[in-house]
Structure formats: C-alpha cells, structure tokens
Design a protein around this motif. Structure first.
Motif, PDB file in Angstrom:
ATOM      1  N   THR A 139       0.828  -1.212   0.000  1.00 18.68           N
ATOM      2  CA  THR A 139       0.000   0.000   0.000  1.00 18.68           C
ATOM      3  C   THR A 139       0.860   1.259   0.000  1.00 18.68           C
ATOM      4  N   LEU A 186       0.748   4.227  -2.704  1.00 18.91           N
ATOM      5  CA  LEU A 186       0.519   5.609  -2.287  1.00 18.91           C
ATOM      6  C   LEU A 186       1.531   6.567  -2.901  1.00 18.91           C
ATOM      7  N   CYS A 236       2.442   6.505  -5.932  1.00 19.14           N
ATOM      8  CA  CYS A 236       1.854   6.857  -7.237  1.00 19.14           C
ATOM      9  C   CYS A 236       0.514   7.555  -7.113  1.00 19.14           C
ATOM     10  N   HIS A 237      -0.203   7.277  -6.018  1.00 19.69           N
ATOM     11  CA  HIS A 237      -1.539   7.860  -5.844  1.00 19.69           C
ATOM     12  C   HIS A 237      -1.658   8.446  -4.435  1.00 19.69           C
ATOM     13  N   GLU A 294      -3.108  10.901  -3.271  1.00 20.07           N
ATOM     14  CA  GLU A 294      -4.392  11.508  -2.932  1.00 20.07           C
ATOM     15  C   GLU A 294      -5.457  10.479  -2.595  1.00 20.07           C
ATOM     16  N   SER A 295      -5.157   9.195  -2.743  1.00 19.42           N
ATOM     17  CA  SER A 295      -6.163   8.141  -2.590  1.00 19.42           C
ATOM     18  C   SER A 295      -6.576   7.969  -1.134  1.00 19.42           C
ATOM     19  N   HIS A 296      -7.837   8.248  -0.859  1.00 14.67           N
ATOM     20  CA  HIS A 296      -8.387   8.049   0.483  1.00 14.67           C
ATOM     21  C   HIS A 296      -8.469   6.565   0.812  1.00 14.67           C
ATOM     22  N   ASP A 297      -8.841   5.746  -0.159  1.00 13.51           N
ATOM     23  CA  ASP A 297      -8.982   4.307   0.072  1.00 13.51           C
ATOM     24  C   ASP A 297      -7.647   3.664   0.441  1.00 13.51           C
ATOM     25  N   LEU A 298      -6.582   4.087  -0.224  1.00 13.77           N
ATOM     26  CA  LEU A 298      -5.265   3.535   0.088  1.00 13.77           C
ATOM     27  C   LEU A 298      -4.807   3.945   1.485  1.00 13.77           C
ATOM     28  N   ARG A 299      -5.072   5.186   1.854  1.00 13.64           N
ATOM     29  CA  ARG A 299      -4.696   5.629   3.194  1.00 13.64           C
ATOM     30  C   ARG A 299      -5.487   4.875   4.262  1.00 13.64           C
ATOM     31  N   ARG A 300      -6.754   4.641   3.972  1.00 10.80           N
ATOM     32  CA  ARG A 300      -7.593   3.867   4.902  1.00 10.80           C
ATOM     33  C   ARG A 300      -7.087   2.438   5.036  1.00 10.80           C
ATOM     34  N   LYS A 301      -6.714   1.841   3.917  1.00  6.40           N
ATOM     35  CA  LYS A 301      -6.190   0.482   3.927  1.00  6.40           C
ATOM     36  C   LYS A 301      -4.878   0.406   4.699  1.00  6.40           C
TER      37      LYS A 301
END
Length: 247
Positions: A168, A172, A174-175, A177-184
């Motif tokens: 993860t 992150l 690469c992405h 801004e991803s809320h889902d990745l931060r949550r994971k």
C-alpha cells in the motif's frame, strides 16, 4: 432491503457494517492472537501455534530424514488446524446462527473456554495439548473473521498485514491523494501494532504469572463477546440472514 436470487436479503444500511466486522473487534482479536504467540513461544515448547507453516516445513524435513514417529506427530496439529477450518466453514456458512446468536459470537465463547482450560492445565501436562488446542481455535478464528469493514484481514498472524503495509505504501507513492489507500494502510498498520502489543503484554505477564497468565486474555475476549452478543440479541437480530458487504 433487496431480496437476492438465493432468497437472502442484502443489507441496506448505508456505509455501516455489522458489529463483528468492526475495527475494534479485529483489534482485540489480533491482540489476543499476539498474546497466544508469545505465550506458547515462552512457555509451551517455543512453538508459534497460530499458523501451520513451520509444522509443514518440519513435516517435510522429517519425511526426508525418514523420522516416521516425528512425521506422524506433526499430522496431529496440522489435522487439528484443518478440522478447525472445516468446522468453521460448515457452521459459519451452513448453520449461520443457532437460534439467537451468530456463529461468530459463539466462536468467541468457545475460545474463552479453551483459554480457561489451557491456563489451568497442569504444568506437567504435555505442551502438545496446548499447541493442538490453539491450532484448532486459531484455524476457526482465521476462517471466520476475515473482513474488517470491507477490507480483507486476518486476526491470527501478521504476515499478510506486513505485506499489505509495504504494498500500500508503494501504491501511495503513485496515488498520494487516494483516500482508500490511506484507509487500507491505516487498517493494516493498526492490526500489526495490536498483534505486537498483545505479544509484549503476554511476555510481561508470563514473567509474573507463568502458565495462568493466559487467563488475562479473557478480558479482551469478554469485551468482544459481550458486544457481539448484545448486537445479535438486540441491535442486529433482524440482519441474521443478510448478505454482508463485500462478501
């Protein structure tokens, strides 16, 4: 609620999850799993009983060396783990619930009984009794508690959580801004920390109370059992036959 082709009902609860999918339930369960790991490693022959990887490796080694008695013995904990997985799958997916409590709740009660038995078991009894019992219990827990608020997760070991943390973090980059990745990422980090905390507390308790230190694991398990039973009996009783989110 919407009726599905198989006759069950899909939950219509917005973004909410059932109690046994909640983060804090998983935190407490994996905390106890860390407790088991330190307990068996410190007091019961230095073996980590939550998973079977080491047993399979030793089984292969004994087979290669033609140590038939040792090979036969290792079939016992491996079989206990397999039976625990089978039983939890059959009851969890087939029976679903018994009258008023879900299998997920009954499993915690069963685990508490196992903890009492192992903690009060005479010190001179074979360590294998403890190992096989925890093999059985951890297999059922692993196969029953597998999703934390929509994310796949485990409650008996941390290998997967470590892999997910690293993977993860890479995504992150690469992405960002991803809320889902931060949550994971947060979910797996917290599960890893809870497991580690359980092992630390267990090690300290073993030093003070030896074999009976395992009784202290009843405290987090009792908290889980009370909340799950409360949800089954009152809050979520109407959702017994619902299809869970992500399942």
């Amino acid at each position: 609620m919407e009726t599905q082709p198989n006759g069950t009902k899909e939950r219509d609860m917005g973004s909410e999850y059932l109690e046994y999918e909640r983060r804090w339930i998983f935190w407490l369960l994996i905390f106890v799993a860390g407790w088991y790991g330190a307990y068996t490693s410190a007091l019961r022959s230095g073996v980590f009983c939550n998973v079977q990887t080491a047993n399979v490796v030793f089984l292969a080694m004994y087979l290669a060396r033609q140590k038939w008695f040792s090979t036969a013995y290792l079939l016992l904990p491996i079989s206990a783990y397999l039976f625990g997985s089978f039983l939890s799958e059959w009851i969890g997916k087939g029976v679903k619930h018994l009258h008023f409590l879900r299998w997920d709740t009954l499993l915690v009660a069963l685990e508490m009984c196992a903890v009492v038995f192992l903690a009060l078991m005479p010190a001179d009894w074979p360590d294998q009794i403890c190992q096989v019992t925890l093999n059985f219990v951890c297999a059922m827990q692993f196969n029953t508690y597998c999703q934390i608020e929509g994310l796949l997760a485990t409650t008996t070991f941390v290998t997967n959580h470590i892999c997910q943390i690293v993977a993860t973090l890479a995504m992150l980059i690469c992405h960002p801004e991803s809320h889902d990745l931060r949550r994971k990422l947060k979910a797996h980090v917290l599960l890893f920390l809870c497991f580690t905390a359980g092992a630390v507390v267990s090690t300290v308790m073993c030093g003070f109370f030896s074999y009976t230190s395992l009784l202290s694991a009843l405290i987090p398990l009792a908290a889980v059992l009370i909340c799950l039973a409360w949800a089954d009996l009152l809050v979520e009783h109407r959702y017994f036959d619902a299809v869970l989110r992500g399942h």
